[in-house]
Scaffold this active site. Structure first.
Site, PDB file in Angstrom:
ATOM      1  N   LEU A  33      20.378  -3.488  28.734  1.00  0.00           N
ATOM      2  CA  LEU A  33      20.955  -3.440  27.386  1.00  0.00           C
ATOM      3  C   LEU A  33      20.000  -3.997  26.327  1.00  0.00           C
ATOM      4  O   LEU A  33      20.423  -4.434  25.263  1.00  0.00           O
ATOM      5  CB  LEU A  33      22.316  -4.170  27.341  1.00  0.00           C
ATOM      6  CG  LEU A  33      23.382  -3.641  28.305  1.00  0.00           C
ATOM      7  CD1 LEU A  33      24.703  -4.416  28.150  1.00  0.00           C
ATOM      8  CD2 LEU A  33      23.651  -2.143  28.089  1.00  0.00           C
ATOM      9  N   SER A  34      18.698  -3.956  26.606  1.00  0.00           N
ATOM     10  CA  SER A  34      17.728  -4.463  25.627  1.00  0.00           C
ATOM     11  C   SER A  34      17.627  -3.536  24.418  1.00  0.00           C
ATOM     12  O   SER A  34      17.222  -3.969  23.346  1.00  0.00           O
ATOM     13  CB  SER A  34      16.356  -4.641  26.275  1.00  0.00           C
ATOM     14  OG  SER A  34      15.918  -3.413  26.841  1.00  0.00           O
ATOM     15  N   ASN A  35      17.987  -2.263  24.578  1.00  0.00           N
ATOM     16  CA  ASN A  35      17.950  -1.345  23.432  1.00  0.00           C
ATOM     17  C   ASN A  35      19.187  -0.452  23.410  1.00  0.00           C
ATOM     18  O   ASN A  35      19.128   0.708  23.013  1.00  0.00           O
ATOM     19  CB  ASN A  35      16.674  -0.479  23.485  1.00  0.00           C
ATOM     20  CG  ASN A  35      16.401   0.193  22.157  1.00  0.00           C
ATOM     21  OD1 ASN A  35      16.580  -0.422  21.104  1.00  0.00           O
ATOM     22  ND2 ASN A  35      15.995   1.452  22.178  1.00  0.00           N
ATOM     23  N   LEU A  59      15.117  -3.979  35.255  1.00  0.00           N
ATOM     24  CA  LEU A  59      14.488  -3.221  36.343  1.00  0.00           C
ATOM     25  C   LEU A  59      13.080  -3.723  36.672  1.00  0.00           C
ATOM     26  O   LEU A  59      12.572  -3.444  37.760  1.00  0.00           O
ATOM     27  CB  LEU A  59      14.465  -1.725  35.966  1.00  0.00           C
ATOM     28  CG  LEU A  59      13.915  -0.726  36.975  1.00  0.00           C
ATOM     29  CD1 LEU A  59      14.671  -0.757  38.304  1.00  0.00           C
ATOM     30  CD2 LEU A  59      13.961   0.689  36.392  1.00  0.00           C
ATOM     31  N   LEU A  83      10.382   1.174  27.345  1.00  0.00           N
ATOM     32  CA  LEU A  83      10.221   0.970  25.904  1.00  0.00           C
ATOM     33  C   LEU A  83       9.581   2.231  25.327  1.00  0.00           C
ATOM     34  O   LEU A  83       8.728   2.838  25.974  1.00  0.00           O
ATOM     35  CB  LEU A  83       9.328  -0.250  25.652  1.00  0.00           C
ATOM     36  CG  LEU A  83       9.824  -1.559  26.278  1.00  0.00           C
ATOM     37  CD1 LEU A  83       8.822  -2.684  26.031  1.00  0.00           C
ATOM     38  CD2 LEU A  83      11.202  -1.938  25.711  1.00  0.00           C
ATOM     39  N   SER A 124       6.800  12.436  28.649  1.00  0.00           N
ATOM     40  CA  SER A 124       6.795  12.757  27.227  1.00  0.00           C
ATOM     41  C   SER A 124       5.665  13.721  26.905  1.00  0.00           C
ATOM     42  O   SER A 124       4.607  13.700  27.562  1.00  0.00           O
ATOM     43  CB  SER A 124       6.604  11.455  26.452  1.00  0.00           C
ATOM     44  OG  SER A 124       6.190  11.720  25.137  1.00  0.00           O
ATOM     45  N   TYR A 150       1.871   3.463  24.587  1.00  0.00           N
ATOM     46  CA  TYR A 150       3.085   4.146  25.059  1.00  0.00           C
ATOM     47  C   TYR A 150       2.713   5.441  25.782  1.00  0.00           C
ATOM     48  O   TYR A 150       3.159   5.694  26.907  1.00  0.00           O
ATOM     49  CB  TYR A 150       4.020   4.435  23.874  1.00  0.00           C
ATOM     50  CG  TYR A 150       5.149   5.364  24.241  1.00  0.00           C
ATOM     51  CD1 TYR A 150       6.227   4.917  24.995  1.00  0.00           C
ATOM     52  CD2 TYR A 150       5.134   6.708  23.868  1.00  0.00           C
ATOM     53  CE1 TYR A 150       7.255   5.775  25.359  1.00  0.00           C
ATOM     54  CE2 TYR A 150       6.151   7.574  24.214  1.00  0.00           C
ATOM     55  CZ  TYR A 150       7.212   7.108  24.959  1.00  0.00           C
ATOM     56  OH  TYR A 150       8.224   7.953  25.324  1.00  0.00           O
ATOM     57  N   LYS A 154       3.021   6.523  29.909  1.00  0.00           N
ATOM     58  CA  LYS A 154       3.695   7.698  30.486  1.00  0.00           C
ATOM     59  C   LYS A 154       2.738   8.454  31.409  1.00  0.00           C
ATOM     60  O   LYS A 154       3.114   8.864  32.514  1.00  0.00           O
ATOM     61  CB  LYS A 154       4.204   8.621  29.371  1.00  0.00           C
ATOM     62  CG  LYS A 154       5.371   8.052  28.576  1.00  0.00           C
ATOM     63  CD  LYS A 154       6.613   7.923  29.435  1.00  0.00           C
ATOM     64  CE  LYS A 154       7.786   7.319  28.698  1.00  0.00           C
ATOM     65  NZ  LYS A 154       8.896   6.946  29.550  1.00  0.00           N
ATOM     66  N   PHE A 179       9.909  16.993  24.573  1.00  0.00           N
ATOM     67  CA  PHE A 179       9.366  17.118  23.223  1.00  0.00           C
ATOM     68  C   PHE A 179      10.228  16.212  22.323  1.00  0.00           C
ATOM     69  O   PHE A 179      10.377  15.046  22.662  1.00  0.00           O
ATOM     70  CB  PHE A 179       9.191  18.598  22.854  1.00  0.00           C
ATOM     71  CG  PHE A 179       7.933  19.116  23.546  1.00  0.00           C
ATOM     72  CD1 PHE A 179       7.862  19.189  24.942  1.00  0.00           C
ATOM     73  CD2 PHE A 179       6.792  19.411  22.834  1.00  0.00           C
ATOM     74  CE1 PHE A 179       6.679  19.558  25.599  1.00  0.00           C
ATOM     75  CE2 PHE A 179       5.615  19.792  23.477  1.00  0.00           C
ATOM     76  CZ  PHE A 179       5.556  19.857  24.857  1.00  0.00           C
ATOM     77  N   ASN A 180      10.796  16.633  21.242  1.00  0.00           N
ATOM     78  CA  ASN A 180      11.466  15.661  20.353  1.00  0.00           C
ATOM     79  C   ASN A 180      12.989  15.763  20.443  1.00  0.00           C
ATOM     80  O   ASN A 180      13.590  16.640  19.802  1.00  0.00           O
ATOM     81  CB  ASN A 180      10.996  15.865  18.911  1.00  0.00           C
ATOM     82  CG  ASN A 180       9.542  15.451  18.720  1.00  0.00           C
ATOM     83  OD1 ASN A 180       8.652  15.914  19.429  1.00  0.00           O
ATOM     84  ND2 ASN A 180       9.291  14.569  17.790  1.00  0.00           N
TER      85      ASN A 180
END
Ligand code: NAD
Ligand code: UFG
Length: 337
Positions: A33-35, A59, A83, A124, A150, A154, A179-180
């Site tokens: 639940l950090s984000n 995790l 993240l 990503s 980041y 990935k 993608f987005n």
């Protein structure tokens, strides 16, 4: 299947949980639940009328993860936890590498111990770096000249998964290169709830439309694109969620990689106009300098996912704007109310 969703309380995880439950699967969510908030999981239960087993654990902590999942069985994993803010990853590289790599290492060890062989990983389009072709296919080079930790995390995760599969031939893994992702479930009950100032275009636009922010900063209008603003391949989060179920179903020993995108490019100004039409609200904007590290155009060649998984997008960008607005207007402050 009984599917463990790491990071399943988050934006993409909550929508995937919903689709899995609707298709008759069972869901276990592990999230620190950090984000995200527990409320997203509760709302998925409310929408589906089914229960989710929820475990709050970090995790990256092997002891907490093992303790949390001690007596809970599962036979496949979708690994969303991590993240994801590109700019923050440049400021805090060690934190990004620790969370995004340790989480995968802990998970792979646990899967091996439990003999759980089916894995879908949230990768990503950033792994492709600067595109060499107008549409990016899976054959495009990966992990070359990436501009932020980041993106590297990935690409490294994909490599870790390939190495794990080489050592453990039963592992059936799928790296999904998103993608987005945009939009929300059409009910408006679940959606994207970024903490603080949104980094991404569409949640920022939605918050301007609802009156939480004054105006959008458009990062650059001198790119070689249709109107000079950045072009992206926006994919409805419900299409994305369905792509995960297709990938889980088609996972086979070894590692596969698929783009999850629509193949359609939309500029920042086109996205603004689309959202204005869907919401009936004005979205004031001002042109600002380019954002460091941004690319002009990033659009998927989505053919392989259709060929191998039988999956393709079925929802339009207009539909994504309408559903994002249903969520934002009913929950102006996200899950906080
Ligand atoms: P999100 O932040 O909403 O979801 C991630 C979830 O992981 C959150 O609920 C967070 O609390 C949880 N989490 C983070 N660190 C954890 C840890 N150590 N232990 C347990 N849980 C942890 O993000 P999202 O948009 O749903 O993205 C999900 C995945 O998809 C991420 O891996 C992200 O990098 C990837 N992805 C997202 C996008 C995008 O634009 N949203 C694009 C490409 C890839
Ligand atoms: N943009 C603005 N103003 C904003 C935010 C964004 O003009 O306030 C522009 C950007 O310059 C870019 C476009 O809107 O041209 C999309 O930007 P986003 O930040 O929404 O998305 P990115 O394509 O930069 O990156 C996103 C996620 C990554 C993911 C990647 C996959 O942030 O995690 O998509 O392609 F990896």
């Amino acid at each position: 299947m009984r599917v463990l969703l790491t990071g399943g309380a988050g934006y993409i995880g909550s929508h995937t949980a919903l689709v899995l439950l609707e298709q008759g699967h069972q869901v276990v969510v592990l999230d620190d639940l950090s984000n995200s908030s527990r409320e997203s999981v509760r709302r998925v239960e409310e929408l589906t009328g089914q229960e989710i087993v929820f475990v709050q654990a970090d995790l990256t902590d092997p002891h907490a993860t093992r303790a949390g999942l001690d007596d809970i069985a599962f036979d496949a994993v979708i690994h969303f936890a991590g993240l994801k803010a590109v700019g923050e990853s440049v400021e805090q590289p060690t934190r990004y590498y620790r969370v995004n790599l340790d989480s995968t290492l802990v998970l792979l060890d646990l899967m091996r111990e439990r003999d759980v062989t089916r894995l879908v990983f949230s990768s990503s389009a950033t792994v492709y770096g600067d595109p060499q072709t107008p549409l990016i296919a899976e054959t495009h080079p990966v992990g070359v000249g990436l501009t932020n930790p980041y993106g590297w995390s990935k690409a490294m995760n994909e490599q870790i998964i390939r190495d794990a599969a080489a050592a453990w031939p039963a592992l059936a893994a799928v790296n999904l290169r998103y993608f987005n992702p945009v939009g929300a479930h059409h009910s408006g009950r679940i959606g994207e709830d970024p903490s603080g100032i949104p980094n991404n275009l569409m949640p920022y636009v939605a918050q301007v439309a609802v009156g939480r922010r004054e105006r959008l900063a458009v990062f650059g209008d001198d790119y070689p694109t249709v109107d000079g603003t950045g072009v992206r391949d926006y994919i409805h989060v419900m299409d994305l969620a369905e792509g995960h179920v297709a990938a889980l179903t088609h996972a086979e020993p070894g590692v596969q990689a698929f783009n999850l995108g629509s193949g359609v490019g939309t500029s920042v100004l086109e996205a603004v106009r689309g959202f204005e039409e869907a919401s009936g609200r004005a979205v004031p904007y001002a042109i600002h300098p380019r954002r460091a590290g941004d690319l002009a155009t990033v659009v998927a060649d989505p053919a392989l996912a259709f060929e191998r998984l039988g999956w393709r997008t079925t929802r339009s960008f207009t539909e994504a704007c309408r559903d994002a607005w249903a969520w934002q207007s009913a929950n102006p402050r996200g899950y906080a109310g």
